[in-house]
Design an enzyme around this catalytic site. Structure first.
Site, short mmCIF file in Angstrom:
data_model
loop_
_atom_site.label_atom_id
_atom_site.label_comp_id
_atom_site.label_asym_id
_atom_site.label_seq_id
_atom_site.Cartn_x
_atom_site.Cartn_y
_atom_site.Cartn_z
N THR A 417 0.81 -1.22 0.00
CA THR A 417 0.00 0.00 0.00
C THR A 417 0.85 1.29 0.00
O THR A 417 2.07 1.25 0.13
CB THR A 417 -0.99 -0.06 1.19
OG1 THR A 417 -1.63 -1.33 1.19
CG2 THR A 417 -2.02 1.00 1.16
N THR A 435 -3.92 1.15 -2.82
CA THR A 435 -3.31 -0.17 -2.65
C THR A 435 -3.59 -1.09 -3.82
O THR A 435 -4.56 -0.88 -4.56
CB THR A 435 -3.86 -0.82 -1.36
OG1 THR A 435 -3.13 -2.03 -1.09
CG2 THR A 435 -5.34 -1.16 -1.45
N SER A 481 -10.92 -3.45 5.06
CA SER A 481 -9.58 -2.86 4.90
C SER A 481 -9.10 -2.33 6.24
O SER A 481 -9.88 -2.13 7.17
CB SER A 481 -9.67 -1.71 3.90
OG SER A 481 -8.46 -1.00 3.84
N GLY A 503 -0.52 -2.89 5.81
CA GLY A 503 -1.48 -3.95 6.17
C GLY A 503 -2.23 -3.55 7.43
O GLY A 503 -2.51 -2.37 7.65
N1 GLY Z 1 -4.96 -4.38 1.65
C1 GLY Z 1 -4.62 -3.45 2.62
C2 GLY Z 1 -5.82 -2.86 3.27
O1 GLY Z 1 -6.79 -2.60 2.60
O2 GLY Z 1 -5.84 -2.64 4.43
#
Ligand code: GLY
Length: 595
Positions: A417, A435, A481, A503
């Protein structure tokens, strides 16, 4: 003062000055070759110097902070010519998709928080990827109903959700743009055609991921030409990406969601060898950006506002801060293990609620107001009133008008991201986290950009002991997310734009940086650089090689399970006060530029 000594020590551990020189070398002279950045080149060097010297960048009128100097320079160019923050975002995003392709791009999704200076209003836009209509809840299970291995699910077509970023860029421009749309693609097109130097970070990630990047021929040919991984400093062109940007510039997002680009996305996903997916043309045709109500939580004299479901970001950041509001962290300070005990256990309690209650609210009822209700958080915060780590952490009982019975989620989210913060000369503020999920997403490449693996942000299991999981996969649903694009408000005015990749650790990075700035008096550069301690309701992760490790033993002694590890945040922040102050995370290649 003590904060500053601690930070100086931590910077020595990170060795940021040498690293900045590497980035400077990788930027020049391509910035001049590309023409667009002739006027920006000295300002890039100045921004890199400020970062190496651990100073915020200061400006009067506008500012942009993001993950790559070329992308930031493209945004600065737009702002300098009178463009809005929404315009600049389009330029930054299109260049990020080229120079930092592992983190975000056209094939992914994003959340955007906007403060509008003309109306004093906050708007949040959801450009999250969406599960295809043909996706079933057991998409990530094997024939026996057991979850697939994470990377078995990620690599290939199965994990690809309908991308949202092109539609989000268009919607933001439609609402708030001042610059003609085609002009916003000029920098990306020119850089893609003329080429840019591969950054040390991109080269390092290509080397680390070479085995997966090799699986699909178009991806392999770009990242490992002649079977050799790209090296830092390599001159890289991406004519296919330039062509895609030309189509978007000419026809808008429709060029992406219908026609030859859409057809090739679908063909690539459905024919991904070994792991095909179910994305179809109808999914692309139906994609919609959704405006959601901002989620705001009270903290000290501030309102901390961001993106609600399907993001868990604003709710969980708000819960952590809301529980800490009853404790005087400015008195204990960053050098006391007591502060980290409180932050660690507030995070565990918030993550317990996140795992139980948070998911796409278009599909499951989410007790949004109850989760950030100051009375609920004050009561839950009383659990922190001990001296040792909490022995048992359970979800709470936020107020709600539905009966709720959800099982706890176990979605895996690995760091990836990118975050963009922008303030324009009109006083508008943009905070956007963007992301493609895992580094290099699904590893499928179409027309010069990578496709996301966002569907693996759903829980692979649908139920636990017969009780449904809120974040289970369903057709048309958006995966939960952790992205936390945030605007902090005081007396109805924006005072901070902040966010990070990472993350599910994004939540801890953002909450901690707000505490550092609001309670510990750190400036924005200090706040983003400060060594990390984050807890996601598991180990207490302590940033290896930094002063933070002095807390490893004290935190273990009071009952936390501590793990020292690299923690690669990418916080990009702008403080709005008498002027503008920008910070860029020393762990990544970004800078802040302003005038
Ligand atoms: N894939 C990272 C998020 O959306 O938190």
């Amino acid at each position: 003062m003590r904060n500053i000594a601690w930070l100086a020590a931590s910077f020595l551990c990170l060795g940021s000055a040498g690293w900045s020189q590497e980035v400077a070398d990788s930027v020049a002279p391509e910035s001049s070759v590309a023409g667009h950045f002739d006027s920006a080149a000295p300002i890039i060097q100045e921004a890199l110097r400020a970062k190496a010297n651990e100073q915020p960048v200061e400006a009067e009128n506008w500012m942009v902070s993001a993950a790559n100097p070329l992308a930031v320079a493209a945004g600065a160019d737009v702002l300098r010519q009178g463009g809005s923050a929404a315009d600049a975002m389009v330029a930054v995003q299109t260049v990020l998709g080229l120079v930092e392709p592992q983190s975000s791009g056209l094939g992914g999704g994003a959340f955007l928080v906007w403060y509008d200076a003309a109306t004093d209003e906050l708007t949040t836009l959801d450009g999250r990827e969406t599960a295809p209509l043909a996706a079933t809840p057991r998409l990530f299970q094997d024939d026996t109903g057991e979850p697939l291995g994470f990377f078995d699910a990620v690599v290939g077509g199965r994990s690809v959700g309908t991308p949202g970023t092109p539609a989000l860029m268009e919607e933001a421009h439609r609402r708030w743009g001042r610059t003609p749309w085609p002009r916003l693609f000029a920098a990306g097109i020119e850089l893609a055609e003329d080429g840019f130097r591969v950054s040390p970070r991109l080269a390092g990630l290509v080397a680390r991921d070479a085995e997966r990047l090799q699986r699909y021929s178009e991806t392999a040919a770009y990242f490992l030409p002649g079977d050799v991984p790209l090296q830092a400093g390599d001159h890289l062109r991406n004519p296919a990406y330039a062509e895609t940007l030309r189509a978007l510039a000419a026809k808008g997002a429709e060029a992406f969601y219908a026609g030859p680009i859409a057809a090739e996305i679908v063909q690539t996903v459905q024919n991904a060898g070994g792991n095909p997916g179910v994305l179809s043309l109808i999914d692309l045709a139906l994609y919609q950006v959704k405006e959601r109500a901002p989620v705001c939580a009270e903290y000290r004299v501030y309102e901390v506002c961001g993106m609600g479901p399907p993001s868990s970001g604003a709710l969980t950041v708000g819960q952590i801060l809301g529980m800490l509001d009853g404790y005087d962290l400015s008195a204990t300070g960053p050098e006391a293990a007591e502060s980290w005990r409180l932050i660690g256990d507030a995070s565990r309690l918030a993550f317990a609620d996140r795992g139980r209650f948070m998911a796409d609210s278009d599909f499951v009822p989410v007790p949004e107001a109850g989760l950030v209700d100051p009375v609920y958080l004050a009561e839950r915060g009383k659990l922190l009133n001990g001296e040792t780590a909490l022995e048992h952490v359970e979800p709470g009982q936020p107020k709600f008008d539905h009966a709720l019975n959800w099982a706890d989620d176990e979605a895996i989210e690995l760091p990836s991201t990118s975050h963009i913060s922008i303030v324009d000369a009109y006083g508008n503020v943009l905070s956007m986290t963007t992301t493609i999920e895992n580094a290099f997403g699904s590893r499928l490449m179409v027309r010069g950009f990578l496709l996301n693996n966002e569907l693996t942000d759903f829980s692979f299991r649908t139920h636990r002991d017969g009780v449904p999981i809120a974040n289970r996969l369903e057709p048309g649903k958006r995966p939960r997310s952790s992205m936390s694009p945030t605007i902090v408000m005081k007396d109805g005015q924006p005072v901070l734009a902040i966010g990070s990749p990472g993350g599910s650790r994004i939540i801890g990075y953002v909450a901690k940086a707000i505490v550092a700035w609001a309670d510990w008096g750190m400036d924005v550069q200090q706040a983003v650089a400060m060594p990390h301690l984050v807890n996601r309701f598991g180990t207490y992760d302590v940033e290896a090689g930094t002063e933070a490790t002095t807390f490893s033993e004290p935190l273990s002694e009071i009952g936390f399970e501590v793990k020292e590890r690299d923690l690669n945040s990418g916080l990009h922040v702008i403080e709005i006060g008498d002027g503008l102050k920008g910070g860029a995370d020393p762990r990544r290649e970004g800078i802040a530029i302003g005038e």
